[in-house]
Design an enzyme around this catalytic site. Structure first.
Site, mmCIF file in Angstrom:
data_model
loop_
_atom_site.group_PDB
_atom_site.id
_atom_site.type_symbol
_atom_site.label_atom_id
_atom_site.label_comp_id
_atom_site.label_asym_id
_atom_site.label_seq_id
_atom_site.Cartn_x
_atom_site.Cartn_y
_atom_site.Cartn_z
ATOM 1 N N VAL A 125 -0.376 3.063 1.156
ATOM 2 C CA VAL A 125 0.231 2.587 -0.089
ATOM 3 C C VAL A 125 1.300 3.572 -0.557
ATOM 4 O O VAL A 125 2.381 3.176 -1.001
ATOM 5 C CB VAL A 125 -0.841 2.373 -1.179
ATOM 6 C CG1 VAL A 125 -0.195 2.060 -2.517
ATOM 7 C CG2 VAL A 125 -1.791 1.261 -0.789
ATOM 8 N N LEU A 141 -7.719 5.719 4.594
ATOM 9 C CA LEU A 141 -6.282 5.911 4.810
ATOM 10 C C LEU A 141 -5.440 4.952 3.978
ATOM 11 O O LEU A 141 -4.219 4.942 4.072
ATOM 12 C CB LEU A 141 -5.956 5.687 6.297
ATOM 13 C CG LEU A 141 -6.293 6.872 7.208
ATOM 14 C CD1 LEU A 141 -6.175 6.474 8.658
ATOM 15 C CD2 LEU A 141 -5.374 8.056 6.916
ATOM 16 N N ARG A 142 -6.112 4.128 3.173
ATOM 17 C CA ARG A 142 -5.380 3.144 2.393
ATOM 18 C C ARG A 142 -4.388 3.815 1.442
ATOM 19 O O ARG A 142 -3.265 3.351 1.256
ATOM 20 C CB ARG A 142 -6.371 2.288 1.618
ATOM 21 C CG ARG A 142 -5.830 0.949 1.217
ATOM 22 C CD ARG A 142 -6.926 0.093 0.573
ATOM 23 N NE ARG A 142 -6.348 -0.691 -0.512
ATOM 24 C CZ ARG A 142 -5.621 -1.783 -0.315
ATOM 25 N NH1 ARG A 142 -5.401 -2.216 0.895
ATOM 26 N NH2 ARG A 142 -5.112 -2.441 -1.330
ATOM 27 N N ALA A 143 -4.807 4.923 0.865
ATOM 28 C CA ALA A 143 -3.938 5.632 -0.085
ATOM 29 C C ALA A 143 -2.665 6.106 0.609
ATOM 30 O O ALA A 143 -1.561 5.989 0.057
ATOM 31 C CB ALA A 143 -4.685 6.812 -0.691
#
Ligand SMILES: [Zn+2]
Length: 674
Positions: free
Chosen positions: A279, A274-276
């Protein structure tokens, strides 16, 4: 020294925007700039600090504590709440790729710790970069152990130094900016993911734009002060706009529709975790603030996707990052078409007022699935371009896990994962008297050195009487990276298509292995009348793999020329990087043929002489014997002997082939006997 004004940079629009958005919202997590040399990447990064807001600090604190919220654990603290406030410009700290660990995290004076009981700590670059910019040029060449330290600090927001039980911790939050030339090798995936955004920088194509770049550069070089003065107003306006956007950021709203667009796009591009999504959301918020809006709109999401997604797509190490803009448009359109899963205002509120439009949306949805499947197949075909004339090059067989080939002895090269070497990390094998300040104390050896002098030094109390001269440091052994130079026979004798596929598959496997072990690789090929350097030594395994796939075969076998060309390449590389030890991998069936009309034995003798030359130069080598068929000449054995190297059959290149190869070898002579 005046830097080039940020506002005066021509082109590089994506890069400048990405830097500005990070300045508005440091939570985005930094920027990686990929691009060829000579595109003013570094100039642009270095120009950024001039437009960043100034930083309020506690005077005298070497760790840049914020007076409004000083670090309670600050090594220079605790700080008095009523202390005066100092304001200084934002700082850009450059981390050289070859920096020592002490330079990055700071150094503890073990001598003072042991002899005086004082915890003396000299802050490093991470402390200097706190609340500023940490810039790494050629970040893809950064040593592994520095990458690990950097990742730890970036993840935790603190830097921690520990030496033999003495430790220091301090805050280290910084905007991480890296630049790299992808031709020199890709970045480790863990580090790649750590950068919030990526952009590709290339020199502008339009002659007018290029002319303006040159014009400004000439003016700046001619009289830097006068040039900077011309841009003062623009720089000031930009700095103020960044400060305003920063102030507005907290109040910018991310509506559900925009958030749904973000998650739909991330899902469509098949990103990890879920980092994308996070960001992208932060980037879209920053872009809205920068554009003076109070709410994120579709354009903010689009910009965020373009900057945040290219390096987060699932892919194998040989794929270059990139984002298909058509696929992005389609995903954004899909998100807009889908609407909320459960419309808060009940059905009907969000229903399209035009049924015809609705139908076309459904059609588009279906065709998008087809299009993405087609795009995948197209990309696969594009990866292996096939020249139309003559027979197409044999495709490489599927790569496998390769056996570890090493350079014998003990090297002193850059940290890596191949051959044994003296390194900064790794296991302790001995102790020695340090040449400089001790960073890796060998405590037992130090105590042994101090013990005999205790009476003479008048020891009276409980502690040992230590002197600086007692200190001993650890000698460690780990692994180094090497230069793996392939010398590949592409002549007619190798040209049987199935065999060439197997040979390419084996070389590709060794290339993958070199990528994972942080080696440099190069490739010399020989066929027909000559040998050529198909790939000069580089860290870019992608480039090597591409050259290998496209390698044509056929013609005579100038083995000697191939070996001599390899010797040339190695001689140059030894001058360039003396501590990197080479490993020559000759992939051949051992045959050598010269031009028509020459004596048939001459080419073989020439090859023997070339091999002896390499052996005399101390080059470690492995011959991969590609001979196959019922009648075997065993020429590769002769070559390996002349090289003083190891001999492997093609089917022994795989890591799990050891048992079978030993059997095969012992079986062969007995069959001959029978
Ligand atoms: Zn402090």
């Amino acid at each position: 020294m005046s830097t080039y004004p940020f506002s005066a940079v021509v082109g590089m629009d994506d890069m400048r925007l990405a830097l500005v958005l990070n300045a508005v919202s440091p939570a985005i997590g930094g920027l990686l700039v990929r691009g060829e040399k000579g595109t003013a990447k570094s100039t642009t990064v270095r120009a950024l600090t001039a437009v960043l807001p100034e930083v309020a600090v506690v005077p005298g604190c070497r760790f840049s504590c914020d007076p409004a919220a000083p670090d309670p654990a600050c090594p220079d603290g605790p700080h008095d709440a009523s202390a005066p406030v100092a304001v200084r410009p934002a700082r850009l700290v450059e981390l050289p790729v070859g920096a020592s660990e002490d330079r990055l995290v700071g150094s503890l004076d073990l001598e003072r710790a042991l002899t005086e009981g004082v915890k003396a700590y000299e802050p490093g670059l991470l402390a200097a970069a706190h609340r500023g910019v940490l810039y790494v040029d050629e970040v893809n060449l950064l040593h592994d152990h520095l990458v690990d330290l950097l990742l730890d600090a970036a993840a935790l927001g603190t830097s921690y130094v520990e030496r033999e039980g003495v430790s220091v911790r301090h805050a280290a939050r910084f905007l991480l900016v890296g630049t790299m030339n992808p031709e020199e090798g890709e970045l480790r995936p863990q580090l790649l993911d750590r950068f919030g955004l990526t952009v590709d920088a290339s020199a502008p194509r339009e002659p007018d734009v290029r002319a303006e770049v040159v014009r400004r550069r000439l003016a700046a070089d001619d009289d830097p002060a006068a040039f900077a003065a011309r841009w003062v107003d623009e720089e000031q306006a930009l700095a103020e706009r960044i400060a305003r956007a920063r102030g507005r950021l907290a109040s910018v709203v991310l509506p559900d529709a925009a958030l749904r667009q973000i998650t739909t796009v991330c899902a469509a591009f098949d990103v990890d975790g879920l980092r994308a999504d996070l960001v992208m959301a932060r980037t879209a918020l920053a872009h809205a603030a920068w554009s003076g809006r109070s709410e994120v709109d579709a354009e903010d999401v689009r910009v965020a996707a373009r900057l945040a997604l290219p390096h987060r797509r699932r892919r194998n190490p040989f794929d270059a990052p990139g984002l298909d803009e058509e696929q992005l448009d389609q995903a954004l359109q899909d998100a807009a078409d889908q609407g909320p899963d459960e419309p808060p205002d009940g059905p009907g509120a969000g229903a399209p007022d035009d049924s015809g439009q609705d139908d076309s949306a459904v059609d588009e949805g279906q065709s998008s699935a087809d299009a993405s499947a087609g795009a995948g197949a197209g990309a696969g075909a594009g990866a292996a371009p096939r020249p139309a004339p003559e027979a197409p090059p044999a495709p490489a067989a599927t790569p496998f896990r390769a056996r570890l080939l090493t350079v014998p002895g003990l090297g002193t090269g850059a940290a890596g994962r191949r051959s044994r070497a003296r390194t900064d990390s790794g296991r302790v094998t001995a102790s020695r008297i340090p040449a400089e300040r001790v960073t890796r104390l060998h405590l037992p050896a130090t105590l042994v050195a101090a013990a005999p002098h205790q009476l003479a030094r008048g020891r009276a109390g409980r502690g040992l009487v230590m002197r600086g001269e007692d200190l001993r440091e650890s000698v460690r052994e780990g692994r180094e990276g090497n230069l793996v130079l392939f010398c590949v026979d592409a002549s007619g004798s190798m040209a049987a298509r199935a065999r060439m596929s197997a040979v390419k598959g084996a070389v590709l496997s060794l290339l993958l292995d070199a990528y994972q072990r942080r080696d440099k690789v190069g490739m010399v090929t020989f066929r027909g009348a000559e040998a050529q350097v198909a790939l000069p030594p580089t860290s870019s395994v992608e480039a090597a793999a591409a050259r290998l796939q496209a390698l044509p075969t056929g013609g005579r076998t100038p083995l000697a020329a191939g070996l001599l060309r390899a010797a040339d390449v190695l001689r140059v590389e030894r001058m360039r990087d003396p501590s990197r030890r080479p490993l020559l991998v000759v992939v051949t069936d051992g045959r050598a043929t010269g031009s028509a009309g020459s004596a048939p034995t001459a080419p073989v003798e020439q090859a023997q002489r070339a091999a002896a030359l390499l052996a005399a130069a101390g080059v470690a080598s492995v011959v991969v014997d590609c001979e196959s068929g019922a009648v075997r000449l065993g020429l590769a054995v002769t070559l390996a002997t002349a090289l003083g190297g190891e001999l492997l059959r093609l089917d022994e290149v795989a890591a799990d082939s050891l048992a079978s190869s030993v059997r095969a070898r012992t079986a062969t002579p007995s069959r001959k006997v029978a």
